[in-house]
Design an enzyme around this catalytic site. Sequence first.
Site, PDB file in Angstrom:
ATOM      1  N   THR A 125     -78.408  35.487 -46.652  1.00  0.00           N
ATOM      2  CA  THR A 125     -77.724  34.368 -46.549  1.00  0.00           C
ATOM      3  C   THR A 125     -76.672  34.389 -47.863  1.00  0.00           C
ATOM      4  OG1 THR A 125     -77.578  31.922 -46.872  1.00  0.00           O
ATOM      5  CG2 THR A 125     -79.575  33.046 -47.506  1.00  0.00           C
ATOM      6  N   ASP A 127     -76.605  31.747 -49.629  1.00  0.00           N
ATOM      7  CA  ASP A 127     -76.984  30.901 -50.451  1.00  0.00           C
ATOM      8  C   ASP A 127     -78.169  31.354 -51.340  1.00  0.00           C
ATOM      9  OD1 ASP A 127     -77.234  27.899 -47.899  1.00  0.00           O
ATOM     10  OD2 ASP A 127     -75.561  29.269 -49.111  1.00  0.00           O
ATOM     11  N   ARG A 162     -56.262  18.037 -66.364  1.00  0.00           N
ATOM     12  CA  ARG A 162     -57.016  17.405 -65.327  1.00  0.00           C
ATOM     13  C   ARG A 162     -58.499  17.694 -65.510  1.00  0.00           C
ATOM     14  NH1 ARG A 162     -52.518  18.643 -60.197  1.00  0.00           N
ATOM     15  NH2 ARG A 162     -51.397  16.508 -60.413  1.00  0.00           N
ATOM     16  N   GLY A 170     -74.223  25.913 -50.331  1.00  0.00           N
ATOM     17  CA  GLY A 170     -75.435  26.036 -50.919  1.00  0.00           C
ATOM     18  C   GLY A 170     -75.997  24.538 -50.529  1.00  0.00           C
ATOM     19  N   ARG A 171     -76.783  24.698 -49.159  1.00  0.00           N
ATOM     20  CA  ARG A 171     -77.134  23.146 -48.735  1.00  0.00           C
ATOM     21  C   ARG A 171     -78.414  22.778 -49.289  1.00  0.00           C
ATOM     22  NH1 ARG A 171     -75.425  23.719 -43.780  1.00  0.00           N
ATOM     23  NH2 ARG A 171     -76.806  22.305 -42.837  1.00  0.00           N
ATOM     24  N   VAL A 273     -64.137  30.260 -47.242  1.00  0.00           N
ATOM     25  CA  VAL A 273     -63.497  31.471 -47.875  1.00  0.00           C
ATOM     26  C   VAL A 273     -64.711  32.249 -48.636  1.00  0.00           C
ATOM     27  CG1 VAL A 273     -62.343  32.201 -50.069  1.00  0.00           C
ATOM     28  CG2 VAL A 273     -61.225  30.340 -48.287  1.00  0.00           C
ATOM     29  N   ARG A 275     -67.482  33.309 -47.702  1.00  0.00           N
ATOM     30  CA  ARG A 275     -68.189  33.718 -46.864  1.00  0.00           C
ATOM     31  C   ARG A 275     -67.379  34.841 -46.126  1.00  0.00           C
ATOM     32  NH1 ARG A 275     -71.576  29.699 -42.939  1.00  0.00           N
ATOM     33  NH2 ARG A 275     -70.599  30.737 -41.198  1.00  0.00           N
TER      34      ARG A 275
HETATM   35  O1  F6P Z   1     -76.554  29.270 -44.491  1.00  0.00           O
HETATM   36  C1  F6P Z   1     -75.123  29.658 -45.174  1.00  0.00           C
HETATM   37  C2  F6P Z   1     -74.037  28.643 -45.033  1.00  0.00           C
HETATM   38  O2  F6P Z   1     -72.820  29.233 -45.453  1.00  0.00           O
HETATM   39  C3  F6P Z   1     -74.252  27.397 -45.811  1.00  0.00           C
HETATM   40  O3  F6P Z   1     -74.089  27.506 -47.119  1.00  0.00           O
HETATM   41  C4  F6P Z   1     -73.587  26.367 -45.112  1.00  0.00           C
HETATM   42  O4  F6P Z   1     -73.970  24.998 -45.376  1.00  0.00           O
HETATM   43  C5  F6P Z   1     -73.967  26.483 -43.688  1.00  0.00           C
HETATM   44  O5  F6P Z   1     -74.061  28.170 -43.638  1.00  0.00           O
HETATM   45  C6  F6P Z   1     -72.631  26.311 -42.903  1.00  0.00           C
HETATM   46  O6  F6P Z   1     -72.840  26.518 -41.248  1.00  0.00           O
HETATM   47  P1  F6P Z   1     -72.005  26.738 -40.300  1.00  0.00           P
HETATM   48  O7  F6P Z   1     -71.345  28.132 -40.520  1.00  0.00           O
HETATM   49  O8  F6P Z   1     -72.559  26.657 -39.139  1.00  0.00           O
HETATM   50  O9  F6P Z   1     -70.801  25.711 -40.506  1.00  0.00           O
END
Ligand code: F6P
Length: 342
Positions: A125, A127, A162, A170-171, A273, A275
């Site tokens: 992940t 995260d 600005r 980062g949930r 972006v 990911r």
């Molecule tokens: O778990 C990794 C993650 O990228 C989180 O950071 C993010 O909130 C989530 O996946 C987004 O999920 P999805 O790709 O299903 O929208």
Amino acid sequence: MRVGVLTGGGDCPGLNAVIRAVVRRAERQLDDEVVGYIDGWRGLLEDEWMPLDVKACRGILPRGGTIIGTSRIHPYMHDDGVERVRATMARHGVEGLIVIGGEGTLSAADRMNSDGVPTVGVPKTIDNDIGGTEMTFGFDTAVQIATEAIDRLHSTAESHNRVMLLEVMGRHVGHIATWAGIAGGASVVLVPEEPFVIEEVCASLRRRHARGPYASIVVVAEGALPAEGTLSIPEPSIDEFGHQRLGGIANIVAAEIESRTGFETRVTNLGYVQRGGTPTAFDRVLSTWFGVEAMNAAHERDWGQMVALSEGAVIRRPLGECIDEIKPTLPQLLDVARTFSA
Ligand code: F6P
């Protein structure tokens, strides 16, 4: 022996490096075979698969994403899920599964193992929130991407005097926000671990801007929340897999900063972006090491383990002990980030 591989949950750079390492170790050194199941657990539920050999993995090391696809489908969301997974594995002569994923995918792998479907977990992940491992692959690449974005936002902040906000993923925890905030020279970092008080954020920015021409960067994790009773925000919607659909907290924070301080404020949401694209060298090495060790565990039929980074080495840990804990950002590192607030 024949093992199955699946990639589940959000995609991230490094997944293909894990797959390549599993296949190379299996085929060339252990005389084992690998089957790739398509789109995570869905491929096992619906018997959709592809053979994975060294030839199929040629050139995938630097490629983002996953050549076998992914999904957030969870086998235990289907009444006969375990039976369908077991039947598919039996049809292919697959003894066990190497499951590459985040907390949701790995908790399914742990349950499968308890239900008699042998699994080995590989923590993935951006995260970096999975307990039991010091790092997950994908994280270093996400931090690099976010840092490069912050470096670029400084230009426009300084040119326009600005306040620039960057929302990152980062949930549950703010590792990406904290590391990229420090690396990029942000003035304020907002993370889920520490609910923020909007008036304190504004006061910090006022102090900073009282010292002359201002240009501030504020990094906000998508899971950051205001302290109870300090700011009302809408409830996030829930997706089909029960995940909160996050995103947009930075817009709320920016509107409050601009209305309370009068400073021109703008928002960039980095979104997917962070990911995408090729993994960093660190993530390629970590992914490769995870993949080789996961195949070693499968070959030894050391099921129910998760490969993990510990004190600079890749070890095996019982999967059940790793997935229950979410790894928060160290308070000490949050203090380091606060060193640069006014
Ligand atoms: O778990 C990794 C993650 O990228 C989180 O950071 C993010 O909130 C989530 O996946 C987004 O999920 P999805 O790709 O299903 O929208």
